[in-house]
Design an enzyme around this catalytic site. Structure first.
Site, short mmCIF file in Angstrom:
data_model
loop_
_atom_site.label_atom_id
_atom_site.label_comp_id
_atom_site.label_asym_id
_atom_site.label_seq_id
_atom_site.Cartn_x
_atom_site.Cartn_y
_atom_site.Cartn_z
N CYS A 89 -5.28 1.07 6.34
CA CYS A 89 -5.51 2.51 6.27
C CYS A 89 -6.73 2.89 5.43
O CYS A 89 -7.00 4.07 5.24
CB CYS A 89 -4.27 3.22 5.72
N CYS A 104 -7.33 -1.20 1.43
CA CYS A 104 -6.29 -1.64 2.35
C CYS A 104 -6.92 -1.82 3.73
O CYS A 104 -7.63 -0.93 4.21
CB CYS A 104 -5.18 -0.58 2.42
N CYS A 120 0.32 3.22 3.60
CA CYS A 120 0.78 2.74 4.91
C CYS A 120 1.83 1.64 4.84
O CYS A 120 2.33 1.20 5.88
CB CYS A 120 -0.41 2.26 5.73
N CYS A 134 -8.16 -6.06 -9.80
CA CYS A 134 -7.73 -5.05 -10.76
C CYS A 134 -7.37 -3.79 -9.96
O CYS A 134 -8.25 -3.07 -9.49
CB CYS A 134 -8.86 -4.80 -11.75
N CYS A 170 0.85 -1.19 0.00
CA CYS A 170 0.00 0.00 0.00
C CYS A 170 0.89 1.24 0.00
O CYS A 170 1.80 1.36 0.81
CB CYS A 170 -0.90 0.01 1.23
#
Length: 180
Positions: free
Chosen positions: A149, A146, A100, A169, A97
């Site tokens: 976060c 995510c 984070c 995707c 991510c």
């Protein structure tokens, strides 16, 4: 709310208020906010770890992210097909991510879906992502976020390859790649 700055290096473990972030990246933690701990998978630790949710106001996210990354991850935007940094990447590593640093996808699960966005048939661990129904653009889709976060990553569809039959995707702007 009081905001404090903390600095972590790439090798910092996912524990307590720490984070698996990169180089000189900064992130803010609301000192007076209640802490929520979640269980996620860490590729570095090769197992599950406990970490805290990352919650920041938009002003802090804007300082950390590029305008495109902010639009995609915090405002649920989408980059144009075939323009992202990772749609055609073939190297081995882990996609994390951008907000984070949480491990999201392994390169071994990446495949060419022909869509122009990085596509994967499975996340690194189901605990590292979460999904929500998305009815924007008059179409019912499943949004992928995510787990740490709540960054918007992309969408998941049921037209992927075996073994899962799923196509995650993702937007390159929501990811950062760590080579093995």
């Amino acid at each position: 709310m009081r905001i404090t700055r903390r600095r972590f290096l790439a090798a910092a473990p996912l524990a307590g208020a720490g984070a698996l972030l990169f180089g000189d990246r900064f992130f803010a933690v609301a000192a007076d906010a209640p802490k929520k701990t979640i269980r996620v998978y860490s590729a570095e630790k090769k197992g599950y770890v406990m970490t805290e949710k990352v919650v920041k106001p938009d002003a802090e996210w804007r300082k950390q992210l590029t305008p495109e990354q902010f639009d995609v991850t915090r405002k649920k935007g989408t980059e144009r097909a075939f323009t992202g940094a990772y749609w055609n990447t073939k190297e081995k590593g882990v996609y994390r991510c951008v907000c984070c640093g949480l491990d999201l996808f392994r390169s071994e699960t990446k495949y060419d879906s022909g869509t122009g966005w990085p596509s994967y048939y499975a996340p690194i661990a189901k605990e590292n992502i979460r999904t929500e129904e998305d009815s924007s653009f008059f179409v019912k889709r499943t949004e992928v976020l995510c787990a740490r976060c709540d960054a918007h990553l992309g969408h998941v569809f049921d037209d992927g390859p075996k073994p899962t039959g799923l196509r995650y995707c993702m937007n390159s702007a929501s990811l950062v790649f760590a080579k093995e």
